[in-house]
Design a protein around this motif. Structure first.
Motif, PDB file in Angstrom:
ATOM      1  N   MET A 132       0.831  -1.207   0.000  1.00  0.00           N
ATOM      2  CA  MET A 132       0.000   0.000   0.000  1.00  0.00           C
ATOM      3  C   MET A 132       0.862   1.253   0.000  1.00  0.00           C
ATOM      4  O   MET A 132       2.001   1.225   0.458  1.00  0.00           O
ATOM      5  CB  MET A 132      -0.838   0.046   1.291  1.00  0.00           C
ATOM      6  CG  MET A 132      -1.619  -1.182   1.576  1.00  0.00           C
ATOM      7  SD  MET A 132      -2.203  -1.174   3.290  1.00  0.00           S
ATOM      8  CE  MET A 132      -0.911  -2.053   4.101  1.00  0.00           C
ATOM      9  N   GLU A 136      -2.771   5.142   2.373  1.00  0.00           N
ATOM     10  CA  GLU A 136      -3.543   3.898   2.504  1.00  0.00           C
ATOM     11  C   GLU A 136      -3.127   3.173   3.787  1.00  0.00           C
ATOM     12  O   GLU A 136      -3.963   2.641   4.506  1.00  0.00           O
ATOM     13  CB  GLU A 136      -3.232   3.028   1.273  1.00  0.00           C
ATOM     14  CG  GLU A 136      -4.077   1.792   1.177  1.00  0.00           C
ATOM     15  CD  GLU A 136      -5.405   1.999   0.477  1.00  0.00           C
ATOM     16  OE1 GLU A 136      -6.352   2.501   1.111  1.00  0.00           O
ATOM     17  OE2 GLU A 136      -5.493   1.654  -0.711  1.00  0.00           O
ATOM     18  N   LYS A 137      -1.832   3.190   4.083  1.00  0.00           N
ATOM     19  CA  LYS A 137      -1.333   2.501   5.283  1.00  0.00           C
ATOM     20  C   LYS A 137      -1.981   3.074   6.538  1.00  0.00           C
ATOM     21  O   LYS A 137      -2.387   2.336   7.434  1.00  0.00           O
ATOM     22  CB  LYS A 137       0.190   2.656   5.396  1.00  0.00           C
ATOM     23  CG  LYS A 137       0.943   1.729   4.474  1.00  0.00           C
ATOM     24  CD  LYS A 137       2.438   1.939   4.598  1.00  0.00           C
ATOM     25  CE  LYS A 137       3.161   1.040   3.599  1.00  0.00           C
ATOM     26  NZ  LYS A 137       4.568   1.311   3.514  1.00  0.00           N
ATOM     27  N   ARG A 139      -4.826   4.604   6.805  1.00  0.00           N
ATOM     28  CA  ARG A 139      -6.252   4.230   6.882  1.00  0.00           C
ATOM     29  C   ARG A 139      -6.398   2.765   7.298  1.00  0.00           C
ATOM     30  O   ARG A 139      -7.264   2.417   8.103  1.00  0.00           O
ATOM     31  CB  ARG A 139      -6.924   4.475   5.524  1.00  0.00           C
ATOM     32  CG  ARG A 139      -6.964   5.958   5.149  1.00  0.00           C
ATOM     33  CD  ARG A 139      -7.915   6.220   4.009  1.00  0.00           C
ATOM     34  NE  ARG A 139      -7.437   5.720   2.733  1.00  0.00           N
ATOM     35  CZ  ARG A 139      -6.742   6.441   1.846  1.00  0.00           C
ATOM     36  NH1 ARG A 139      -6.445   7.707   2.128  1.00  0.00           N
ATOM     37  NH2 ARG A 139      -6.361   5.921   0.707  1.00  0.00           N
ATOM     38  N   PHE A 140      -5.527   1.913   6.756  1.00  0.00           N
ATOM     39  CA  PHE A 140      -5.587   0.480   7.079  1.00  0.00           C
ATOM     40  C   PHE A 140      -5.266   0.271   8.566  1.00  0.00           C
ATOM     41  O   PHE A 140      -5.895  -0.531   9.250  1.00  0.00           O
ATOM     42  CB  PHE A 140      -4.596  -0.297   6.205  1.00  0.00           C
ATOM     43  CG  PHE A 140      -4.593  -1.783   6.476  1.00  0.00           C
ATOM     44  CD1 PHE A 140      -5.755  -2.532   6.302  1.00  0.00           C
ATOM     45  CD2 PHE A 140      -3.438  -2.433   6.900  1.00  0.00           C
ATOM     46  CE1 PHE A 140      -5.765  -3.900   6.552  1.00  0.00           C
ATOM     47  CE2 PHE A 140      -3.442  -3.793   7.159  1.00  0.00           C
ATOM     48  CZ  PHE A 140      -4.601  -4.532   6.981  1.00  0.00           C
ATOM     49  N   TYR A 172     -15.707  -0.910   4.961  1.00  0.00           N
ATOM     50  CA  TYR A 172     -14.529  -0.547   4.153  1.00  0.00           C
ATOM     51  C   TYR A 172     -14.645   0.908   3.685  1.00  0.00           C
ATOM     52  O   TYR A 172     -13.667   1.647   3.666  1.00  0.00           O
ATOM     53  CB  TYR A 172     -14.403  -1.454   2.930  1.00  0.00           C
ATOM     54  CG  TYR A 172     -13.963  -2.880   3.227  1.00  0.00           C
ATOM     55  CD1 TYR A 172     -13.003  -3.159   4.199  1.00  0.00           C
ATOM     56  CD2 TYR A 172     -14.481  -3.954   2.508  1.00  0.00           C
ATOM     57  CE1 TYR A 172     -12.582  -4.461   4.450  1.00  0.00           C
ATOM     58  CE2 TYR A 172     -14.066  -5.257   2.748  1.00  0.00           C
ATOM     59  CZ  TYR A 172     -13.123  -5.511   3.719  1.00  0.00           C
ATOM     60  OH  TYR A 172     -12.707  -6.796   3.950  1.00  0.00           O
ATOM     61  N   ASP A 176     -12.431   4.208   4.100  1.00  0.00           N
ATOM     62  CA  ASP A 176     -11.922   4.665   2.809  1.00  0.00           C
ATOM     63  C   ASP A 176     -10.792   3.756   2.296  1.00  0.00           C
ATOM     64  O   ASP A 176      -9.751   4.235   1.847  1.00  0.00           O
ATOM     65  CB  ASP A 176     -11.410   6.118   2.982  1.00  0.00           C
ATOM     66  CG  ASP A 176     -11.243   6.795   1.619  1.00  0.00           C
ATOM     67  OD1 ASP A 176     -11.817   6.280   0.644  1.00  0.00           O
ATOM     68  OD2 ASP A 176     -10.531   7.806   1.535  1.00  0.00           O
ATOM     69  N   LEU A 177     -11.029   2.432   2.388  1.00  0.00           N
ATOM     70  CA  LEU A 177      -9.990   1.492   1.943  1.00  0.00           C
ATOM     71  C   LEU A 177     -10.145   1.182   0.456  1.00  0.00           C
ATOM     72  O   LEU A 177     -11.258   0.977  -0.032  1.00  0.00           O
ATOM     73  CB  LEU A 177     -10.075   0.190   2.758  1.00  0.00           C
ATOM     74  CG  LEU A 177      -9.837   0.333   4.262  1.00  0.00           C
ATOM     75  CD1 LEU A 177      -9.948  -1.013   4.966  1.00  0.00           C
ATOM     76  CD2 LEU A 177      -8.472   0.951   4.561  1.00  0.00           C
ATOM     77  N   GLY A 178      -9.028   1.121  -0.265  1.00  0.00           N
ATOM     78  CA  GLY A 178      -9.056   0.867  -1.708  1.00  0.00           C
ATOM     79  C   GLY A 178      -9.219  -0.616  -2.025  1.00  0.00           C
ATOM     80  O   GLY A 178      -9.115  -1.475  -1.160  1.00  0.00           O
ATOM     81  N   VAL A 181      -6.554  -3.278  -0.910  1.00  0.00           N
ATOM     82  CA  VAL A 181      -6.571  -3.534   0.534  1.00  0.00           C
ATOM     83  C   VAL A 181      -7.800  -4.372   0.894  1.00  0.00           C
ATOM     84  O   VAL A 181      -7.724  -5.306   1.700  1.00  0.00           O
ATOM     85  CB  VAL A 181      -6.566  -2.206   1.325  1.00  0.00           C
ATOM     86  CG1 VAL A 181      -6.645  -2.466   2.819  1.00  0.00           C
ATOM     87  CG2 VAL A 181      -5.300  -1.433   1.002  1.00  0.00           C
TER      88      VAL A 181
END
Length: 447
Positions: A132, A136-137, A139-140, A172, A176-178, A181
């Protein structure tokens, strides 16, 4: 054999052996028969290697380069145990662990864009992962913290999510995960085979991710365990348990007929004798007229002389290829173990690829996985039909297990065991109850 039993069990697959063990511990008189001369039914481990070549009708037999035949124990159905999962609980509570030794599987990997990456499942790993980008990291990581703190009995931990009605797709979205992910969270952490779960309530998925994280926390390298000498050891462990509690075992015993009266099972006929029973447990191969086909699984056993590329030379690992990455409905799995588990000759590795069949050319479907394993010394391809019982057995008292699916862990098998137990006993399977029964037999001192 001409006797009356509470329960007769046909087939020594894992499901049947665990149920036989549980029923014996519960004080039932059990007779356990198998038409094969070996334990394990569909879920056995084959040794020596010559036997595997025979089974797959390869007359030339193993080449010398594969070492001594008796050094091999090859599982026909590859699965790992979740360290904190239901099967490990069953093993611990019934003390079958005293017959087995386990090793932690060295890594869990996920496939993305043709490459494999380690599955990040802790905050530290998530922040270091190349799967990621930086935002993104973060958010994850937030999502993982939310899951870790989530408690279905404490609404304060819900953060606006309703465990019974909010879908996983919406959870998800909230973080806001893509898509990438979502792919590895659903398939490599929650271990779903398809994407159907996205539109179901999120509680089950949250609990699955928790199980993964808790299993991982126990040993650190991966959440999976694997027994030395192969999975064939598991049914035998439960068979020993059943025998300690008075269960009778007969291998190599042909089953000629299941005797029914007024639609209810009353006994089993074998070699001219009849054993009577009140309830019957069996795998689908013993009652072909009471099961329906529910699909197919392809499994390819590959013998390698090298670890899999990009896995840090792990001597055991799992790779999950999420269906989205290869335009499929269901995931492709790779389970790899090796000489380190006493299942292969020195320096050799066994990788088993499995997936649910979706087309008329199943071997084409698993090509992405086979490419990861090149070069392959020897391949054994098996395409098996999956069967499930057509009725719940409440009327006939014939309780049939489901075939082993393509997943690489035993959670679905344990659900089947708990489900059959509930139908037979009329009450939920209770782990604690098993423990108390054990104390009654061995006394407190030996615990």
């Amino acid at each position: 054999m001409d006797e009356e039993y509470d329960v007769i069990v046909l087939g020594t697959g894992l499901t049947e052996c665990i149920l036989s063990g549980i029923m014996s511990v519960n004080g039932k008189k059990v007779l356990h028969m198998d038409r094969n001369p070996y334990y394990g039914g569909e879920s056995s481990s084959i040794t020596p290697l010559e036997e595997l070549f025979k089974r797959f009708e390869l007359p030339e037999g193993p080449p010398e380069s594969l070492g001594r035949g008796r050094d091999w124990n090859v599982d026909l159905i590859p699965k790992f145990l979740m360290a904190n999962g239901q099967l490990v609980k069953m093993l611990l509570y019934t003390e079958v662990t005293r017959y087995l030794d386990f090793k932690v599987v060295e890594g869990s990997f996920v496939y993305k864009g043709g490459k494999i990456y380690k599955v990040p499942s802790t905050e530290t790993e998530a922040l270091a992962s190349n799967l990621m980008g930086m935002f993104e990291k973060r958010r994850f990581r937030k999502f993982l913290v939310f899951v870790a703190n989530f408690d279905e009995n404490d609404p304060k931990s819900f953060e606006g999510v309703d465990p019974q009605t909010t879908t996983m797709r919406d959870v998800y979205k909230k973080f806001d995960l893509g898509q990438d992910v979502i792919d590895f969270t659903g398939h490599a952490l929650a271990l779903y085979r398809t994407d159907d779960y996205l539109d179901q309530p999120c509680l089950e998925t949250i609990n699955r991710i928790k199980l993964y994280s808790e299993s991982l926390a126990r040993y650190g390298k991966s959440p999976y365990l694997y027994p030395l000498y192969g999975l064939g050891e598991l049914p035998q462990g439960f068979a020993r348990l059943s025998a300690i509690y008075g269960g009778t075992y007969m291998l190599n015993k042909p089953v000629d007929d299941i005797i029914m009266e007024n639609g209810k099972v009353v006994g089993v006929k074998s070699e001219g004798e009849v054993a009577r029973c009140k309830q019957l447990i069996c795998d689908p191969s013993y009652i072909p007229d009471r099961v329906r086909k529910a699909g197919q699984v392809i499994r390819v056993i590959c013998i390698l002389s090298h670890p899999i590329k990009n896995t840090n030379d792990a001597n055991s690992c799992q790779i999950i290829i999420p269906q989205n990455q290869v335009n499929r409905k269901s995931d492709i799995y790779v389970c790899m173990i090796s000489y380190a588990h006493n299942v292969a000759a020195q320096g050799k590795y066994i990788a088993i690829v499995s997936t649910t069949v979706e087309t008329a050319e199943p071997e084409k479907e698993i090509e992405p996985a086979l490419e990861l394993l090149e070069p392959i010394d020897q391949k054994f391809v098996a395409i098996s039909d999956l069967y499930e019982p057509t009725d719940n057995g409440l009327e006939s008292q014939v309780f049939c297990s489901c075939s082993y699916d393509a997943t690489t862990h035993f959670e679905t098998t344990c659900n089947d065991i708990k489900d059959i137990y509930k139908r037979m006993a009329g009450t939920d399977f209770d782990f604690e109850n098993m423990k108390r029964k054990q104390n009654d037999v061995f006394g407190e001192d030996e615990q």
